[in-house]
Scaffold this active site. Structure first.
Site: not given
Length: 315
Positions: A98, A229, A290
């Site tokens: 990730d 983010y 994921h």
């Protein structure tokens, strides 16, 4: 497990180690802590490697700055190098998942002297110079639906605040376990990342690992982890001058066929080889979402150990 706190300038990094021998360092993504790599660490230690995993800055027992822009992959690379320096290790294979995959890919790109091989999970190498996810999705008219926009909102941490719900909830919903219509979709706001799961522990997970993660996020919250983010656009802008740079050292990419991220970008092995000519292989695990290293640890460990043997044999 051996645990340390390492001074990395503005942050203190919590590091876990297992085994001895050739070092391999693990970088997790959102939302996770070092223990997500436990089964890889055990497999590598049993095979004669020194497995090292850190809580990335702002997670778990590692500290993090207040500035939301202090969480780019470049900061992560600096932290991993600081860990290697503190442990007197000149080089280590870097493994990432990730957001940790971005640290691994760009660590290999920028510091081949410290990272002679790279193994990335779920997020492919995104070469410098292209649009950020925010720019690409806004241009495609998907700013109202794409999940990353919500993740960087000022109140985003409140949606995640109940760690006993949000942490195992996202692990479950973003895995291959739910029916397709219930699985996390990065373009469907009704399938929120932090929604409750129908089970307290995903069927592939160790209850003690989940309890550890819940306790860590209940203690620290999610504000700092969400800064990954908020700093992503800064990272894209800061690396535009690297256009044309390639990853030459041995590399491997692993992903799950059911991962919602595959809705965002198709994985093109030919293109990956153009950007990373040292790519040894790329593997898709069917029925996996994921979290390949957590959902399919045996398959992941086998691929990782085979890669390490091949990478070390090549130099």
């Amino acid at each position: 497990m051996r645990h340390h706190q390492i001074d990395a300038g503005p942050v203190s990094l919590h590091v876990a180690e297992l085994g001895s021998g050739t070092p391999v360092i693990f970088c997790h993504g959102f939302p996770d802590v070092w223990i997500g790599w436990r089964r890889q660490m055990e497999a590598l230690a049993a095979s004669g490697y020194r497995a090292i995993a850190l809580d990335m800055r702002g997670y778990g027992r590692s500290t993090g700055p207040d500035d939301p822009h202090g969480y780019t992959a470049l900061h992560g690379i600096g932290d991993v190098v600081a860990v290697l320096d503190a442990l007197a290790l000149p080089r280590a294979t870097i493994v990432g998942h990730d957001f940790g995959a971005a640290v691994a890919w760009y660590g290999a790109l920028l510091r081949p002297d410290r990272f002679p091989a790279v193994f990335a999970i779920s997020v492919p190498f995104l070469p410098p110079g292209g649009p950020s996810p925010f720019e690409a999705m806004a241009a495609a008219g998907k700013a109202d639906s794409f999940y990353m926009f919500r993740q960087r909102e000022p109140g985003a941490a409140a949606r995640w605040a109940d760690a006993a719900t949000s942490y195992p909830g996202f692990l479950y919903h973003s895995s291959g376990s739910p029916p397709p219509e219930e699985r996390w979709n990065p373009f469907d706001t009704r399938r929120d990342m932090a929604r409750p799961a129908p089970v307290a522990v995903p069927p592939w997970a160790d209850p003690d690992d989940i309890a550890y993660g819940v306790a860590e996020f209940a203690r620290t919250g999610f504000e700092r982890p969400l800064n990954a983010y908020r700093s992503l656009q800064l990272f894209v802008d800061a690396t535009r001058g690297l256009v044309g740079r390639q990853i030459a050292q041995p590399a491997y990419f692993l992903w799950g066929a059911e991962d919602g991220i595959t809705r965002v970008r198709r994985y093109d092995e030919t293109q990956m080889r153009a950007d990373a000519p040292g790519l040894i292989g790329a593997t898709r695990l069917d029925g996996v979402g994921h979290w390949p290293h957590r959902e399919a640890p045996d398959a992941t460990n086998r691929l990782l150990l085979d890669f390490l043997a091949a990478a070390h044999a090549s130099g």
